[in-house]
Design an enzyme around this catalytic site. Structure first.
Site, PDB file in Angstrom:
ATOM      1  N   SER A  81       0.951   0.770   0.158  1.00 16.68           N
ATOM      2  CA  SER A  81       1.172   2.220   0.117  1.00 16.68           C
ATOM      3  C   SER A  81       0.430   2.815  -1.073  1.00 16.68           C
ATOM      4  O   SER A  81      -0.176   2.086  -1.869  1.00 16.68           O
ATOM      5  CB  SER A  81       2.678   2.542   0.016  1.00 16.68           C
ATOM      6  OG  SER A  81       3.207   2.033  -1.190  1.00 16.68           O
ATOM      7  N   GLY A  82       0.488   4.123  -1.175  1.00 16.40           N
ATOM      8  CA  GLY A  82      -0.011   4.827  -2.349  1.00 16.40           C
ATOM      9  C   GLY A  82      -1.459   4.515  -2.688  1.00 16.40           C
ATOM     10  O   GLY A  82      -2.328   4.427  -1.811  1.00 16.40           O
TER      11      GLY A  82
ATOM     12  N   TYR B 113       8.899   1.985 -18.657  1.00 11.39           N
ATOM     13  CA  TYR B 113       7.683   2.095 -17.833  1.00 11.39           C
ATOM     14  C   TYR B 113       6.459   2.293 -18.730  1.00 11.39           C
ATOM     15  O   TYR B 113       5.449   1.578 -18.606  1.00 11.39           O
ATOM     16  CB  TYR B 113       7.844   3.269 -16.870  1.00 11.39           C
ATOM     17  CG  TYR B 113       6.659   3.520 -15.974  1.00 11.39           C
ATOM     18  CD1 TYR B 113       6.419   2.728 -14.865  1.00 11.39           C
ATOM     19  CD2 TYR B 113       5.782   4.572 -16.231  1.00 11.39           C
ATOM     20  CE1 TYR B 113       5.322   2.966 -14.026  1.00 11.39           C
ATOM     21  CE2 TYR B 113       4.697   4.817 -15.405  1.00 11.39           C
ATOM     22  CZ  TYR B 113       4.477   4.009 -14.308  1.00 11.39           C
ATOM     23  OH  TYR B 113       3.396   4.254 -13.493  1.00 11.39           O
TER      24      TYR B 113
ATOM     25  N   GLY C 146      -2.898   1.839  -3.843  1.00 17.68           N
ATOM     26  CA  GLY C 146      -3.436   0.558  -3.376  1.00 17.68           C
ATOM     27  C   GLY C 146      -3.940   0.660  -1.948  1.00 17.68           C
ATOM     28  O   GLY C 146      -5.041   0.199  -1.626  1.00 17.68           O
TER      29      GLY C 146
HETATM   30  N1  LIG Z   1       2.300   7.581  -8.677  1.00 14.90           N
HETATM   31  C1  LIG Z   1       1.827   7.935  -9.874  1.00 14.90           C
HETATM   32  O1  LIG Z   1       1.919   9.115 -10.280  1.00 14.90           O
HETATM   33  C2  LIG Z   1       1.160   6.922 -10.754  1.00 14.90           C
HETATM   34  C3  LIG Z   1       0.410   7.391 -11.821  1.00 14.90           C
HETATM   35  C4  LIG Z   1      -0.260   6.449 -12.615  1.00 14.90           C
HETATM   36  C5  LIG Z   1      -0.147   5.106 -12.349  1.00 14.90           C
HETATM   37  N2  LIG Z   1       0.624   4.693 -11.320  1.00 14.90           N
HETATM   38  C6  LIG Z   1       0.652   3.247 -11.079  1.00 14.90           C
HETATM   39  O2  LIG Z   1      -0.146   3.023  -9.936  1.00 14.90           O
HETATM   40  C7  LIG Z   1       0.340   1.873  -9.240  1.00 14.90           C
HETATM   41  C8  LIG Z   1       0.570   2.219  -7.775  1.00 14.90           C
HETATM   42  O3  LIG Z   1       1.481   3.294  -7.743  1.00 14.90           O
HETATM   43  P1  LIG Z   1       1.718   4.194  -6.446  1.00 14.90           P
HETATM   44  O4  LIG Z   1       2.136   5.524  -6.933  1.00 14.90           O
HETATM   45  O5  LIG Z   1       0.566   4.090  -5.527  1.00 14.90           O
HETATM   46  O6  LIG Z   1       3.049   3.489  -5.907  1.00 14.90           O
HETATM   47  P2  LIG Z   1       3.594   3.004  -4.497  1.00 14.90           P
HETATM   48  O7  LIG Z   1       3.119   3.862  -3.380  1.00 14.90           O
HETATM   49  O8  LIG Z   1       5.055   2.827  -4.701  1.00 14.90           O
HETATM   50  O9  LIG Z   1       2.903   1.569  -4.345  1.00 14.90           O
HETATM   51  C9  LIG Z   1       3.288   0.477  -5.104  1.00 14.90           C
HETATM   52  C10 LIG Z   1       2.700  -0.738  -4.467  1.00 14.90           C
HETATM   53  O10 LIG Z   1       3.052  -1.868  -5.275  1.00 14.90           O
HETATM   54  C11 LIG Z   1       3.652  -2.827  -4.430  1.00 14.90           C
HETATM   55  N3  LIG Z   1       4.590  -3.613  -5.228  1.00 14.90           N
HETATM   56  C12 LIG Z   1       5.648  -3.184  -5.942  1.00 14.90           C
HETATM   57  N4  LIG Z   1       6.242  -4.230  -6.541  1.00 14.90           N
HETATM   58  C13 LIG Z   1       5.521  -5.328  -6.204  1.00 14.90           C
HETATM   59  C14 LIG Z   1       5.620  -6.686  -6.508  1.00 14.90           C
HETATM   60  N5  LIG Z   1       6.607  -7.166  -7.296  1.00 14.90           N
HETATM   61  N6  LIG Z   1       4.702  -7.546  -5.982  1.00 14.90           N
HETATM   62  C15 LIG Z   1       3.714  -7.093  -5.183  1.00 14.90           C
HETATM   63  N7  LIG Z   1       3.578  -5.798  -4.854  1.00 14.90           N
HETATM   64  C16 LIG Z   1       4.475  -4.934  -5.354  1.00 14.90           C
HETATM   65  C17 LIG Z   1       4.287  -2.069  -3.303  1.00 14.90           C
HETATM   66  O11 LIG Z   1       4.381  -2.916  -2.175  1.00 14.90           O
HETATM   67  P3  LIG Z   1       5.751  -3.281  -1.395  1.00 14.90           P
HETATM   68  O12 LIG Z   1       6.759  -2.220  -1.746  1.00 14.90           O
HETATM   69  O13 LIG Z   1       5.329  -3.258   0.047  1.00 14.90           O
HETATM   70  O14 LIG Z   1       6.100  -4.630  -1.882  1.00 14.90           O
HETATM   71  C18 LIG Z   1       3.234  -0.994  -3.079  1.00 14.90           C
HETATM   72  O15 LIG Z   1       2.208  -1.482  -2.257  1.00 14.90           O
HETATM   73  C19 LIG Z   1       1.579   1.415  -9.993  1.00 14.90           C
HETATM   74  O16 LIG Z   1       1.224   0.379 -10.893  1.00 14.90           O
HETATM   75  C20 LIG Z   1       2.000   2.659 -10.750  1.00 14.90           C
HETATM   76  O17 LIG Z   1       2.722   2.347 -11.914  1.00 14.90           O
HETATM   77  C21 LIG Z   1       1.258   5.560 -10.505  1.00 14.90           C
END
Ligand SMILES: NC(=O)c1ccc[n+]([C@@H]2O[C@H](COP(=O)([O-])OP(=O)(O)OC[C@H]3O[C@@H](n4cnc5c(N)ncnc54)[C@H](OP(=O)(O)O)[C@@H]3O)[C@@H](O)[C@H]2O)c1
Length: 180
Positions: A23-24, A165, A26
């Protein structure tokens, strides 16, 4: 578009691992790289979510021929060993890694439990460190490559509900600066 004479829009014959690709960011990155011709490996913790991501990427991955989905919890060294072995078996190397898997636990300090703390550190910090450690030999096999770690803007600006975080993201920022 070129960068030092490398065509950064052409990923044909490049193999890229994206942790947390269900999701997101990735999933979006997987789509872009597949559109650019790459062979992509995505991970996640849940088979159903991986299957759904594969369906969403079917059109851009030659009906899955250029996509490998692997259930692997980034916090589990056993899973990371298995992931590296599967990539070695299928591709023999990696050209890029997007260490993206992460969890956001947004609570003020007083609300954070030991379980919340451990989960954040296990996935966001330990998971990134060992993902890179385990796949580094595959990057070496390719004669180098790129590692991109997804940190966060909370590194640079204060967010009261993100003490743990932000600290985990500061940790991986330090890793990126230090190298391995
Ligand atoms: N959203 C924001 O505003 C933002 C901003 C800056 C940085 N980030 C960072 O960007 C990254 C992606 O965030 P996103 O917003 O795209 O979030 P997201 O949509 O919640 O995606 C998170 C991804 O990580 C996977 N995941 C979570 N825990 C895991 C684990 N233990 N092992 C393997 N996979 C795991 C989830 O897969 P499953 O749930 O299918 O396992 C999902 O594919 C994160 O590191 C987040 O901290 C996010």
């Amino acid at each position: 578009m070129t960068d030092n004479n490398i065509d950064v829009t052409d990923f044909r014959n490049r193999v890229v691992l994206i942790t947390g690709g269900t999701s997101g960011m990735g999933l979006a990155t997987a789509r872009l790289l597949l559109e650019a011709g790459a062979e992509v490996v995505i991970t996640g913790r849940d088979d159903a979510r991986l299957d759904r991501a594969a369906e969403q990427l079917a059109e851009v991955s030659d009906r899955g021929a250029r996509l490998l989905t692997v259930r692997a919890d980034s916090a589990s060294l056993t899973d990371l060993d298995r992931l590296a072995a599967l990539i070695r078996e299928r591709h023999g190397r990696l050209d890029g890694v997007f260490a993206n898997a992460g969890v956001g636990v947004f609570q003020r300090s007083g609300e954070v439990t030991e379980q919340d703390f451990d989960r954040s550190v296990d996935v966001n910090f330990k998971g990134v460190f060992f993902t890179v450690q385990k796949v580094l030999p595959l990057l070496d096999a390719a004669g180098g490559g790129s590692i991109v770690i997804n940190a966060s803007w909370t590194l640079h600006r204060s967010l009261a509900v993100a003490p743990v975080y932000a600290a985990t993201k500061a940790a991986v920022h330090a890793l990126a600066r230090t190298g391995q």
